[in-house]
Design a protein around this motif. Structure first.
Motif, PDB file in Angstrom:
ATOM      1  N   THR A   1       3.706   7.966  -0.499  1.00  0.00           N
ATOM      2  CA  THR A   1       2.332   7.502  -0.642  1.00  0.00           C
ATOM      3  C   THR A   1       1.654   7.576   0.710  1.00  0.00           C
ATOM      4  O   THR A   1       2.318   7.640   1.736  1.00  0.00           O
ATOM      5  N   GLU A   2       0.331   7.511   0.686  1.00  0.00           N
ATOM      6  CA  GLU A   2      -0.408   7.408   1.932  1.00  0.00           C
ATOM      7  C   GLU A   2      -0.025   6.059   2.534  1.00  0.00           C
ATOM      8  O   GLU A   2      -0.070   5.038   1.857  1.00  0.00           O
ATOM      9  N   THR A   3       0.434   6.016   3.748  1.00  0.00           N
ATOM     10  CA  THR A   3       0.890   4.738   4.281  1.00  0.00           C
ATOM     11  C   THR A   3       0.587   4.626   5.759  1.00  0.00           C
ATOM     12  O   THR A   3       0.572   5.617   6.480  1.00  0.00           O
ATOM     13  N   SER A   4       0.319   3.381   6.170  1.00  0.00           N
ATOM     14  CA  SER A   4       0.102   3.178   7.595  1.00  0.00           C
ATOM     15  C   SER A   4       1.433   3.264   8.328  1.00  0.00           C
ATOM     16  O   SER A   4       1.489   3.496   9.515  1.00  0.00           O
ATOM     17  N   GLY A   5       2.542   3.074   7.602  1.00  0.00           N
ATOM     18  CA  GLY A   5       3.875   3.246   8.185  1.00  0.00           C
ATOM     19  C   GLY A   5       4.284   2.117   9.094  1.00  0.00           C
ATOM     20  O   GLY A   5       3.472   1.345   9.584  1.00  0.00           O
ATOM     21  N   GLY A   6       5.571   2.023   9.270  1.00  0.00           N
ATOM     22  CA  GLY A   6       6.101   1.052  10.213  1.00  0.00           C
ATOM     23  C   GLY A   6       6.053  -0.391   9.761  1.00  0.00           C
ATOM     24  O   GLY A   6       6.100  -1.283  10.581  1.00  0.00           O
ATOM     25  N   ILE A   7       5.970  -0.640   8.446  1.00  0.00           N
ATOM     26  CA  ILE A   7       6.014  -2.034   7.975  1.00  0.00           C
ATOM     27  C   ILE A   7       7.483  -2.452   7.850  1.00  0.00           C
ATOM     28  O   ILE A   7       8.325  -1.685   7.389  1.00  0.00           O
ATOM     29  N   LEU A   8       7.741  -3.675   8.266  1.00  0.00           N
ATOM     30  CA  LEU A   8       9.089  -4.218   8.175  1.00  0.00           C
ATOM     31  C   LEU A   8       9.158  -5.097   6.933  1.00  0.00           C
ATOM     32  O   LEU A   8       8.408  -6.064   6.821  1.00  0.00           O
ATOM     33  N   PHE A   9      10.016  -4.725   5.994  1.00  0.00           N
ATOM     34  CA  PHE A   9      10.215  -5.550   4.796  1.00  0.00           C
ATOM     35  C   PHE A   9      11.578  -6.230   4.903  1.00  0.00           C
ATOM     36  O   PHE A   9      12.567  -5.573   5.223  1.00  0.00           O
ATOM     37  N   ILE A  10      11.587  -7.520   4.647  1.00  0.00           N
ATOM     38  CA  ILE A  10      12.855  -8.250   4.665  1.00  0.00           C
ATOM     39  C   ILE A  10      13.202  -8.675   3.251  1.00  0.00           C
ATOM     40  O   ILE A  10      12.381  -9.256   2.543  1.00  0.00           O
ATOM     41  N   LEU A  11      14.410  -8.335   2.868  1.00  0.00           N
ATOM     42  CA  LEU A  11      14.896  -8.685   1.542  1.00  0.00           C
ATOM     43  C   LEU A  11      16.073  -9.630   1.719  1.00  0.00           C
ATOM     44  O   LEU A  11      17.063  -9.283   2.366  1.00  0.00           O
ATOM     45  N   SER A  12      15.955 -10.829   1.180  1.00  0.00           N
ATOM     46  CA  SER A  12      17.071 -11.777   1.251  1.00  0.00           C
ATOM     47  C   SER A  12      17.386 -12.268  -0.146  1.00  0.00           C
ATOM     48  O   SER A  12      16.523 -12.300  -1.020  1.00  0.00           O
ATOM     49  N   SER A  13      18.625 -12.650  -0.334  1.00  0.00           N
ATOM     50  CA  SER A  13      19.017 -13.305  -1.586  1.00  0.00           C
ATOM     51  C   SER A  13      20.406 -13.856  -1.400  1.00  0.00           C
ATOM     52  O   SER A  13      21.119 -13.436  -0.496  1.00  0.00           O
ATOM     53  N   PRO A  14      20.798 -14.799  -2.246  1.00  0.00           N
ATOM     54  CA  PRO A  14      22.187 -15.223  -2.160  1.00  0.00           C
ATOM     55  C   PRO A  14      23.093 -14.038  -2.480  1.00  0.00           C
ATOM     56  O   PRO A  14      22.661 -13.105  -3.174  1.00  0.00           O
TER      57      PRO A  14
ATOM     58  N   SER B   1       8.218 -10.629   3.721  1.00  0.00           N
ATOM     59  CA  SER B   1       9.527 -11.088   3.272  1.00  0.00           C
ATOM     60  C   SER B   1       9.573 -11.319   1.758  1.00  0.00           C
ATOM     61  O   SER B   1       8.608 -11.799   1.160  1.00  0.00           O
ATOM     62  N   ILE B   2      10.687 -10.926   1.199  1.00  0.00           N
ATOM     63  CA  ILE B   2      10.868 -11.013  -0.257  1.00  0.00           C
ATOM     64  C   ILE B   2      12.222 -11.667  -0.533  1.00  0.00           C
ATOM     65  O   ILE B   2      13.236 -11.249   0.032  1.00  0.00           O
ATOM     66  N   PHE B   3      12.207 -12.670  -1.387  1.00  0.00           N
ATOM     67  CA  PHE B   3      13.452 -13.360  -1.724  1.00  0.00           C
ATOM     68  C   PHE B   3      13.808 -13.039  -3.166  1.00  0.00           C
ATOM     69  O   PHE B   3      12.984 -13.189  -4.070  1.00  0.00           O
ATOM     70  N   ILE B   4      15.015 -12.562  -3.368  1.00  0.00           N
ATOM     71  CA  ILE B   4      15.459 -12.205  -4.728  1.00  0.00           C
ATOM     72  C   ILE B   4      16.340 -13.338  -5.247  1.00  0.00           C
ATOM     73  O   ILE B   4      17.321 -13.695  -4.583  1.00  0.00           O
ATOM     74  N   ILE B   5      15.985 -13.890  -6.395  1.00  0.00           N
ATOM     75  CA  ILE B   5      16.839 -14.957  -6.930  1.00  0.00           C
ATOM     76  C   ILE B   5      17.424 -14.568  -8.288  1.00  0.00           C
ATOM     77  O   ILE B   5      16.789 -13.854  -9.069  1.00  0.00           O
TER      78      ILE B   5
ATOM     79  N   TYR C   1       9.467 -17.563   2.096  1.00  0.00           N
ATOM     80  CA  TYR C   1       9.255 -16.123   1.915  1.00  0.00           C
ATOM     81  C   TYR C   1       7.881 -15.821   1.337  1.00  0.00           C
ATOM     82  O   TYR C   1       7.290 -16.660   0.646  1.00  0.00           O
ATOM     83  N   ASP C   2       7.381 -14.619   1.629  1.00  0.00           N
ATOM     84  CA  ASP C   2       6.059 -14.241   1.123  1.00  0.00           C
ATOM     85  C   ASP C   2       6.079 -14.038  -0.392  1.00  0.00           C
ATOM     86  O   ASP C   2       5.103 -14.315  -1.075  1.00  0.00           O
ATOM     87  N   TYR C   3       7.182 -13.486  -0.904  1.00  0.00           N
ATOM     88  CA  TYR C   3       7.299 -13.196  -2.338  1.00  0.00           C
ATOM     89  C   TYR C   3       8.671 -13.633  -2.851  1.00  0.00           C
ATOM     90  O   TYR C   3       9.654 -13.572  -2.098  1.00  0.00           O
ATOM     91  N   VAL C   4       8.706 -14.013  -4.127  1.00  0.00           N
ATOM     92  CA  VAL C   4       9.996 -14.297  -4.781  1.00  0.00           C
ATOM     93  C   VAL C   4      10.073 -13.433  -6.041  1.00  0.00           C
ATOM     94  O   VAL C   4       9.119 -13.367  -6.816  1.00  0.00           O
ATOM     95  N   ILE C   5      11.197 -12.745  -6.197  1.00  0.00           N
ATOM     96  CA  ILE C   5      11.413 -11.955  -7.419  1.00  0.00           C
ATOM     97  C   ILE C   5      12.617 -12.538  -8.152  1.00  0.00           C
ATOM     98  O   ILE C   5      13.680 -12.738  -7.544  1.00  0.00           O
ATOM     99  N   ILE C   6      12.457 -12.813  -9.441  1.00  0.00           N
ATOM    100  CA  ILE C   6      13.615 -13.262 -10.235  1.00  0.00           C
ATOM    101  C   ILE C   6      14.281 -12.019 -10.821  1.00  0.00           C
ATOM    102  O   ILE C   6      13.653 -11.261 -11.561  1.00  0.00           O
ATOM    103  N   ASN C   7      15.525 -11.824 -10.430  1.00  0.00           N
ATOM    104  CA  ASN C   7      16.222 -10.604 -10.852  1.00  0.00           C
ATOM    105  C   ASN C   7      16.915 -10.803 -12.205  1.00  0.00           C
ATOM    106  O   ASN C   7      18.118 -11.009 -12.275  1.00  0.00           O
TER     107      ASN C   7
END
Ligand code: 5GP
Length: 201
Positions: A3-16, A122-126, A165-171
């Motif tokens: 995709t068109e992107t500004s690039g260089g974004i750091l995404f953090i994914l955490s979960s138990p 930041s994204i937290f997966i639960i 975290y900025d976002y939470v996703i229920i997996n």
């Protein structure tokens, strides 16, 4: 997914442990040339099917400690009794070359980067329930029962950090969670691009 992107974004994914983030991160990076998964350093033993330099750079405790002394890590932590760390070099390289980088790190690592003022999303997966988490850990077959019990206790503690975290996703299922993750990434890229456009107006 180019995709068109500004690039260089750091995404953090955490979960138990067992929350599904490693599978999600791998799926996301498949066929995706503008986001890469950061390869951490760890002192833990290689599991069956893992390759040095692909899942992790597997190193001894002495080398890890040397790297700590040399300030080679942007963050590092002891997780489940082993050292894990993200090199400063991998973050710098992503910034310089303009690709987005996904860090699969624990809550301690995310907190360290935050306290250093590193800019990230930041994204937290639960897991849907703790019972489901236990079932997933068991079906993975890589940890002993005692290790699974230990990880479940740690998981309960880690879950209390989800509000940071900025976002939470229920997996609940992989495909839905993956779509959620893709949407977050697309939205964050869009935000930065529109921010850049506004600045240049
Ligand atoms: P595993 O050994 O199951 O691959 O990972 C165990 C935990 O360590 C996971 O929660 C994972 O996110 C975390 N982890 C992996 N690499 C790093 C890292 O570089 N820094 C930190 N702080 N945690 C990490």
């Amino acid at each position: 997914m180019k995709t068109e992107t500004s690039g260089g974004i750091l995404f953090i994914l955490s979960s138990p442990s067992g929350g599904g983030k490693t599978t999600l991160a791998k799926k996301l990076a498949e066929g995706c040339d503008d986001i890469r998964i950061s390869v951490s350093y760890t002192t833990r033993q290689k599991r069956a099917g893992e390759q040095d330099g692909r899942e992790y750079c597997f190193i001894g405790l002495d080398r890890f400690k040397r790297m700590v002394d040399e300030n080679a890590f942007a963050e590092y932590a002891i997780v489940h009794g082993q050292f894990y760390g993200t090199s400063l070099e991998s973050i710098e390289k992503a910034r310089q070359e303009g690709y987005d980088l996904l860090l699969d790190i624990d809550v301690q690592g995310a907190a360290q980067l935050r306290s250093k003022g590193v800019d990230y999303v930041s994204i937290f997966i639960i897991p849907p329930t703790m019972e489901e988490l236990k079932r997933r850990l068991k079906s993975r077959g890589t940890e002993s029962d005692a290790e699974i019990e230990k990880r479940l206790k740690i998981a309960e503690k880690e879950m209390t950090h989800r509000g940071e975290y900025d976002y939470v996703i229920i997996n609940r299922d992989l495909e839905t969670a993956l779509n959620g993750l893709k949407q977050i990434i697309a939205a964050e890229r869009e935000k930065r691009l529109s921010g850049e456009k506004k600045e240049s107006e």
